[in-house]
Design a protein around this motif. Sequence first.
Motif, short mmCIF file in Angstrom:
data_model
loop_
_atom_site.label_atom_id
_atom_site.label_comp_id
_atom_site.label_asym_id
_atom_site.label_seq_id
_atom_site.Cartn_x
_atom_site.Cartn_y
_atom_site.Cartn_z
N GLY A 172 12.61 19.68 1.06
CA GLY A 172 11.44 20.45 0.68
C GLY A 172 10.29 19.66 0.10
N GLU A 173 10.36 18.35 0.15
CA GLU A 173 9.30 17.51 -0.41
C GLU A 173 8.78 16.52 0.61
OE1 GLU A 173 9.72 16.00 -4.41
OE2 GLU A 173 11.57 17.12 -4.65
N GLN A 174 7.55 16.08 0.40
CA GLN A 174 6.94 15.00 1.18
C GLN A 174 6.46 13.94 0.19
OE1 GLN A 174 4.11 17.43 3.48
NE2 GLN A 174 5.28 16.91 5.31
N PRO A 175 7.38 13.12 -0.28
CA PRO A 175 7.03 12.18 -1.35
C PRO A 175 5.96 11.17 -0.93
CG PRO A 175 9.20 11.68 -0.46
CD PRO A 175 8.78 12.97 0.15
N HIS A 176 5.04 10.92 -1.86
CA HIS A 176 4.01 9.90 -1.70
C HIS A 176 4.40 8.75 -2.63
CE1 HIS A 176 0.13 7.92 -2.47
NE2 HIS A 176 -0.13 8.25 -1.22
N LEU A 177 4.64 7.58 -2.04
CA LEU A 177 5.14 6.45 -2.82
C LEU A 177 4.09 5.34 -2.92
CD1 LEU A 177 8.69 6.24 -1.21
CD2 LEU A 177 8.06 7.32 -3.36
N ALA A 178 3.65 5.09 -4.13
CA ALA A 178 2.79 3.95 -4.38
C ALA A 178 3.65 2.68 -4.33
CB ALA A 178 2.13 4.09 -5.76
N PRO A 179 3.03 1.51 -4.19
CA PRO A 179 3.83 0.28 -4.20
C PRO A 179 4.72 0.22 -5.44
CG PRO A 179 1.61 -0.21 -3.50
CD PRO A 179 1.62 1.24 -3.95
N GLY A 180 5.99 -0.09 -5.24
CA GLY A 180 6.94 -0.19 -6.33
C GLY A 180 7.65 1.11 -6.67
N GLN A 181 7.20 2.23 -6.16
CA GLN A 181 7.83 3.51 -6.46
C GLN A 181 9.00 3.80 -5.53
OE1 GLN A 181 4.61 6.45 -6.34
NE2 GLN A 181 4.74 6.59 -8.59
N SER A 182 9.94 4.62 -6.04
CA SER A 182 11.10 5.05 -5.26
C SER A 182 11.24 6.56 -5.34
CB SER A 182 12.39 4.42 -5.81
OG SER A 182 12.39 3.04 -5.62
N PHE A 183 11.92 7.12 -4.35
CA PHE A 183 12.27 8.53 -4.32
C PHE A 183 13.72 8.61 -3.86
CE2 PHE A 183 12.77 12.56 -2.03
CZ PHE A 183 12.30 13.46 -2.97
N GLN A 184 14.52 9.41 -4.55
CA GLN A 184 15.94 9.54 -4.20
C GLN A 184 16.32 11.00 -4.10
OE1 GLN A 184 18.80 6.79 -5.96
NE2 GLN A 184 20.07 8.54 -6.52
N SER A 194 0.84 -1.20 0.00
CA SER A 194 0.00 0.00 0.00
C SER A 194 0.88 1.26 0.00
CB SER A 194 -0.95 0.00 1.21
OG SER A 194 -0.22 0.00 2.41
N ALA A 195 0.29 2.34 -0.49
CA ALA A 195 1.02 3.60 -0.63
C ALA A 195 1.34 4.20 0.74
CB ALA A 195 0.20 4.59 -1.44
N ALA A 196 2.41 5.03 0.77
CA ALA A 196 2.80 5.71 2.00
C ALA A 196 3.41 7.06 1.65
CB ALA A 196 3.80 4.87 2.79
N LYS A 197 3.18 8.04 2.53
CA LYS A 197 3.72 9.39 2.35
C LYS A 197 4.73 9.67 3.45
CE LYS A 197 2.36 14.25 2.23
NZ LYS A 197 1.23 15.17 2.45
N LEU A 198 5.88 10.23 3.07
CA LEU A 198 6.88 10.65 4.05
C LEU A 198 6.44 12.01 4.60
CD1 LEU A 198 10.73 10.49 3.60
CD2 LEU A 198 9.61 12.39 4.75
N GLU A 199 6.09 12.05 5.87
CA GLU A 199 5.62 13.28 6.49
C GLU A 199 6.76 14.12 7.07
OE1 GLU A 199 2.43 14.57 6.99
OE2 GLU A 199 1.60 13.04 5.68
#
Length: 139
Positions: free
Chosen positions: A83-95, A55-60
């Motif tokens: 400066g961001e609060q990335p919302h990651l769906a299953p399988g997504q990445s943020f770097q 399930s998706a999750a957001k970095l607060e």
Amino acid sequence: MLLEGAFVQPTTTSTAITDGIRITVTSRYLAEQSTPLAHRYVWAYTVRITNEGGSAAKLESRHWIITDARGKVEEVKGPGVVGEQPHLAPGQSFQYTSGCMLATSRGAMRGTYQMVRDDGGAFDAEIATFALELPLTLN
């Protein structure tokens, strides 16, 4: 990280998985931005956050604990990352890449990201300890 008064040398790359969120961090010393004679040592660290869960999750927000070789601890807390609060769906990445400055030639960082699932469930995703150290140094 300090244990019983001794400096423990962690690795320069760390990985932790919490509730399906994988966090990998790699650090590197920035000699061109450092001034050792002035006790200024600078590192960059690159963080990759991957949602391996269902399930998706957001970095607060973030909570960093930074320890230098003398045992001085600094804590950094705040909303999001760079400066961001990335919302990651299953399988997504943020770097992203950020930096840290110490008055000693080595140290360590660890921490947590406060994450919130779309259903409102909150949890702390662990950031495992990684080293801030000069290249080619012996312990």
